[in-house]
Design a protein around this motif. Structure first.
Motif, PDB file in Angstrom:
ATOM      1  N   TYR A 111       0.871  -1.234  -0.029  1.00 14.93           N
ATOM      2  CA  TYR A 111      -0.040   0.032  -0.042  1.00 14.93           C
ATOM      3  C   TYR A 111       0.753   1.421   0.197  1.00 14.93           C
ATOM      4  CZ  TYR A 111      -3.479  -3.642   1.450  1.00 14.93           C
ATOM      5  OH  TYR A 111      -4.111  -4.711   1.767  1.00 14.93           O
ATOM      6  N   TYR A 112       0.519   2.089  -0.912  1.00 13.66           N
ATOM      7  CA  TYR A 112       1.226   3.394  -1.055  1.00 13.66           C
ATOM      8  C   TYR A 112       0.562   4.615  -0.997  1.00 13.66           C
ATOM      9  CZ  TYR A 112       4.996   0.197  -2.168  1.00 13.66           C
ATOM     10  OH  TYR A 112       5.800  -1.063  -2.374  1.00 13.66           O
ATOM     11  N   SER A 113       0.678   5.616  -0.018  1.00 21.16           N
ATOM     12  CA  SER A 113      -0.156   6.821  -0.055  1.00 21.16           C
ATOM     13  C   SER A 113      -0.192   7.388  -1.524  1.00 21.16           C
ATOM     14  CB  SER A 113       0.529   7.818   0.848  1.00 21.16           C
ATOM     15  OG  SER A 113      -0.074   9.107   0.862  1.00 21.16           O
ATOM     16  N   VAL A 114      -1.765   7.758  -1.593  1.00 18.03           N
ATOM     17  CA  VAL A 114      -1.876   8.776  -2.772  1.00 18.03           C
ATOM     18  C   VAL A 114      -1.110   9.931  -2.689  1.00 18.03           C
ATOM     19  CG1 VAL A 114      -3.791   9.742  -4.115  1.00 18.03           C
ATOM     20  CG2 VAL A 114      -3.884   7.308  -3.296  1.00 18.03           C
ATOM     21  N   ALA A 115      -1.313  10.478  -1.787  1.00 17.58           N
ATOM     22  CA  ALA A 115      -0.742  11.901  -1.491  1.00 17.58           C
ATOM     23  C   ALA A 115       0.697  11.951  -1.530  1.00 17.58           C
ATOM     24  CB  ALA A 115      -1.198  12.520  -0.109  1.00 17.58           C
ATOM     25  N   THR A 116       1.471  11.000  -0.956  1.00 17.96           N
ATOM     26  CA  THR A 116       3.014  11.167  -0.885  1.00 17.96           C
ATOM     27  C   THR A 116       3.762  10.248  -1.685  1.00 17.96           C
ATOM     28  OG1 THR A 116       3.077   9.714   1.083  1.00 17.96           O
ATOM     29  CG2 THR A 116       2.783  12.179   1.362  1.00 17.96           C
ATOM     30  N   GLY A 117       3.052   9.074  -1.978  1.00 15.68           N
ATOM     31  CA  GLY A 117       3.884   8.104  -2.619  1.00 15.68           C
ATOM     32  C   GLY A 117       4.474   7.090  -1.745  1.00 15.68           C
ATOM     33  N   LEU A 118       4.557   7.488  -0.492  1.00 12.95           N
ATOM     34  CA  LEU A 118       5.034   6.677   0.796  1.00 12.95           C
ATOM     35  C   LEU A 118       4.703   5.286   0.836  1.00 12.95           C
ATOM     36  CD1 LEU A 118       6.569   9.318   2.937  1.00 12.95           C
ATOM     37  CD2 LEU A 118       7.982   8.255   1.036  1.00 12.95           C
ATOM     38  N   LYS A 119       5.005   4.224   1.189  1.00  9.69           N
ATOM     39  CA  LYS A 119       4.680   3.106   1.515  1.00  9.69           C
ATOM     40  C   LYS A 119       3.827   3.258   3.010  1.00  9.69           C
ATOM     41  CE  LYS A 119       6.131  -1.924   1.445  1.00  9.69           C
ATOM     42  NZ  LYS A 119       7.242  -2.462   1.819  1.00  9.69           N
ATOM     43  N   THR A 120       2.631   2.814   2.989  1.00 16.01           N
ATOM     44  CA  THR A 120       1.772   2.906   4.453  1.00 16.01           C
ATOM     45  C   THR A 120       1.837   1.755   4.860  1.00 16.01           C
ATOM     46  OG1 THR A 120      -0.118   2.805   2.792  1.00 16.01           O
ATOM     47  CG2 THR A 120       0.612   4.946   3.555  1.00 16.01           C
ATOM     48  N   GLY A 121       1.688   0.656   4.132  1.00 16.29           N
ATOM     49  CA  GLY A 121       1.669  -0.671   4.651  1.00 16.29           C
ATOM     50  C   GLY A 121       1.918  -1.703   3.820  1.00 16.29           C
ATOM     51  N   GLU A 122       1.598  -3.191   4.313  1.00 16.62           N
ATOM     52  CA  GLU A 122       1.875  -4.382   3.406  1.00 16.62           C
ATOM     53  C   GLU A 122       1.006  -5.120   4.230  1.00 16.62           C
ATOM     54  OE1 GLU A 122       6.092  -5.045   2.548  1.00 16.62           O
ATOM     55  OE2 GLU A 122       6.178  -6.291   4.249  1.00 16.62           O
ATOM     56  N   THR A 123       0.651  -6.259   3.340  1.00 17.12           N
ATOM     57  CA  THR A 123      -0.027  -7.497   4.068  1.00 17.12           C
ATOM     58  C   THR A 123       0.968  -8.659   3.452  1.00 17.12           C
ATOM     59  OG1 THR A 123      -1.966  -7.667   2.623  1.00 17.12           O
ATOM     60  CG2 THR A 123      -2.238  -6.320   4.869  1.00 17.12           C
ATOM     61  N   LYS A 124       1.179  -9.734   4.348  1.00 13.65           N
ATOM     62  CA  LYS A 124       1.827 -10.971   3.755  1.00 13.65           C
ATOM     63  C   LYS A 124       0.968 -12.149   4.189  1.00 13.65           C
ATOM     64  CE  LYS A 124       6.544  -9.817   3.577  1.00 13.65           C
ATOM     65  NZ  LYS A 124       7.873  -9.688   3.223  1.00 13.65           N
ATOM     66  N   LYS A 125       0.773 -12.964   3.327  1.00 14.39           N
ATOM     67  CA  LYS A 125       0.151 -14.386   3.630  1.00 14.39           C
ATOM     68  C   LYS A 125       1.354 -15.192   3.961  1.00 14.39           C
ATOM     69  CE  LYS A 125      -3.214 -15.210   0.745  1.00 14.39           C
ATOM     70  NZ  LYS A 125      -3.831 -15.716  -0.712  1.00 14.39           N
ATOM     71  N   VAL A 126       1.399 -15.813   5.091  1.00 17.05           N
ATOM     72  CA  VAL A 126       2.416 -16.787   5.311  1.00 17.05           C
ATOM     73  C   VAL A 126       1.783 -18.172   5.892  1.00 17.05           C
ATOM     74  CG1 VAL A 126       4.024 -15.070   6.204  1.00 17.05           C
ATOM     75  CG2 VAL A 126       2.690 -15.963   7.743  1.00 17.05           C
ATOM     76  N   LYS A 127       2.504 -19.089   5.952  1.00 19.36           N
ATOM     77  CA  LYS A 127       2.106 -20.489   6.561  1.00 19.36           C
ATOM     78  C   LYS A 127       2.845 -20.921   7.661  1.00 19.36           C
ATOM     79  CE  LYS A 127       0.218 -22.388   2.013  1.00 19.36           C
ATOM     80  NZ  LYS A 127       0.672 -21.914   0.761  1.00 19.36           N
ATOM     81  N   ALA A 128       2.350 -21.095   8.477  1.00 14.56           N
ATOM     82  CA  ALA A 128       2.952 -21.594   9.962  1.00 14.56           C
ATOM     83  C   ALA A 128       2.198 -22.622  10.468  1.00 14.56           C
ATOM     84  CB  ALA A 128       3.360 -20.506  10.969  1.00 14.56           C
ATOM     85  N   GLN A 129       2.776 -23.791  10.730  1.00 13.12           N
ATOM     86  CA  GLN A 129       2.150 -24.877  11.296  1.00 13.12           C
ATOM     87  C   GLN A 129       1.146 -25.400  10.628  1.00 13.12           C
ATOM     88  OE1 GLN A 129       2.353 -22.980  14.725  1.00 13.12           O
ATOM     89  NE2 GLN A 129       4.669 -23.109  15.078  1.00 13.12           N
ATOM     90  N   GLY A 130       0.892 -25.422   9.463  1.00 16.56           N
ATOM     91  CA  GLY A 130      -0.010 -25.720   8.576  1.00 16.56           C
ATOM     92  C   GLY A 130      -1.297 -24.924   8.571  1.00 16.56           C
ATOM     93  N   GLN A 131      -1.145 -23.593   9.112  1.00 17.12           N
ATOM     94  CA  GLN A 131      -2.150 -22.590   8.999  1.00 17.12           C
ATOM     95  C   GLN A 131      -1.425 -21.404   8.084  1.00 17.12           C
ATOM     96  OE1 GLN A 131      -3.591 -21.452  12.880  1.00 17.12           O
ATOM     97  NE2 GLN A 131      -4.825 -23.415  13.122  1.00 17.12           N
ATOM     98  N   GLU A 132      -2.706 -20.786   7.308  1.00 16.26           N
ATOM     99  CA  GLU A 132      -2.185 -19.598   6.705  1.00 16.26           C
ATOM    100  C   GLU A 132      -2.745 -18.581   7.517  1.00 16.26           C
ATOM    101  OE1 GLU A 132      -4.040 -18.667   2.578  1.00 16.26           O
ATOM    102  OE2 GLU A 132      -2.313 -20.059   2.123  1.00 16.26           O
ATOM    103  N   MET A 133      -1.943 -17.341   7.558  1.00 15.55           N
ATOM    104  CA  MET A 133      -2.021 -16.269   8.239  1.00 15.55           C
ATOM    105  C   MET A 133      -1.742 -14.930   7.498  1.00 15.55           C
ATOM    106  SD  MET A 133      -0.596 -16.776  11.989  1.00 15.55           S
ATOM    107  CE  MET A 133       1.319 -16.902  11.466  1.00 15.55           C
ATOM    108  N   ILE A 134      -2.406 -14.178   7.453  1.00 15.75           N
ATOM    109  CA  ILE A 134      -2.265 -12.825   7.140  1.00 15.75           C
ATOM    110  C   ILE A 134      -1.623 -11.844   8.013  1.00 15.75           C
ATOM    111  CG2 ILE A 134      -3.285 -10.569   5.770  1.00 15.75           C
ATOM    112  CD1 ILE A 134      -3.834 -13.019   4.140  1.00 15.75           C
ATOM    113  N   ILE A 135      -0.161 -11.328   7.823  1.00 16.15           N
ATOM    114  CA  ILE A 135       0.400 -10.468   8.894  1.00 16.15           C
ATOM    115  C   ILE A 135       0.288  -9.210   8.061  1.00 16.15           C
ATOM    116  CG2 ILE A 135       2.355  -9.930   9.915  1.00 16.15           C
ATOM    117  CD1 ILE A 135       2.896 -12.955   9.841  1.00 16.15           C
TER     118      ILE A 135
END
Length: 181
Positions: A111-135
């Motif tokens: 995610y990148y700010s429309v106003a500044t172009g700077l990164k505002t965030g990210e979400t990563k899908k990861v697998k741990a112990q057989g489960q999928e999580m969004i971080i």
């Protein structure tokens, strides 16, 4: 900029936890997590191979992890977006109340700010112990470091805990090959 070192800390349950991340061109990266003066976790990737170490136990990273890390050899992963058809513009969403462009690529959404172009965030899908999580991670409090704006507040929400890292310092172009051993 060919490398940077980020020194950050956060407090969790009254404990001070220090983070040191060194990144260099070629996908090289080292992250060290220290608590009470002891290294709790260390992850190393020298561009070709690497390992993860926890409480003195060392495990080599898998061929799949190597392939994933080698997909983005750029120091700033955004520089690889235009070189790959894997990244797609996904509209505009609000991140921390700010309109942000959505870029989807693999298991990560950026995610990148429309106003500044700077990164505002990210979400990563990861697998741990057989489960999928969004971080989800958010980035804020940008300050200029050698002509590049870098975030000084990084917040991660994982397993029901919100963790906020405050960056103490950035060093630019100081990394050596010895750092990635």
């Amino acid at each position: 900029i060919s490398s940077y070192t980020m020194n950050a800390s956060m407090s969790m349950k009254g404990q001070n936890i220090d983070f040191k991340t060194i990144k260099a061109q070629g996908g090289k990266e080292v992250t060290t997590v220290t608590a009470m003066g002891q290294v709790m976790q260390k992850q190393v990737f020298d561009g070709k191979t690497g390992y993860s170490e926890q409480m003195g136990k060392k495990i080599d990273i898998t061929p799949e992890q190597i392939a994933e890390k080698q997909k983005t050899p750029e120091l700033f992963e955004e520089l690889s977006f235009a070189k790959s058809a894997d990244y797609k513009l996904g509209g505009i969403e609000k991140i921390n109340g700010e309109d942000s462009y959505v870029i989807k690529g693999g298991d990560t959404t950026y995610y990148y700010s429309v106003a500044t172009g700077l990164k505002t965030g990210e979400t990563k899908k990861v697998k741990a112990q057989g489960q999928e999580m969004i971080i989800p991670t958010t980035f804020s409090d940008y300050k200029e470091v050698n002509g590049v704006k870098m975030p000084y507040t990084i917040s991660v929400s994982q397993m029901g805990m919100d963790m906020t890292m405050k960056v103490k310092s950035y060093e630019v172009n100081k990394a050596t090959d010895a750092d990635f051993k």
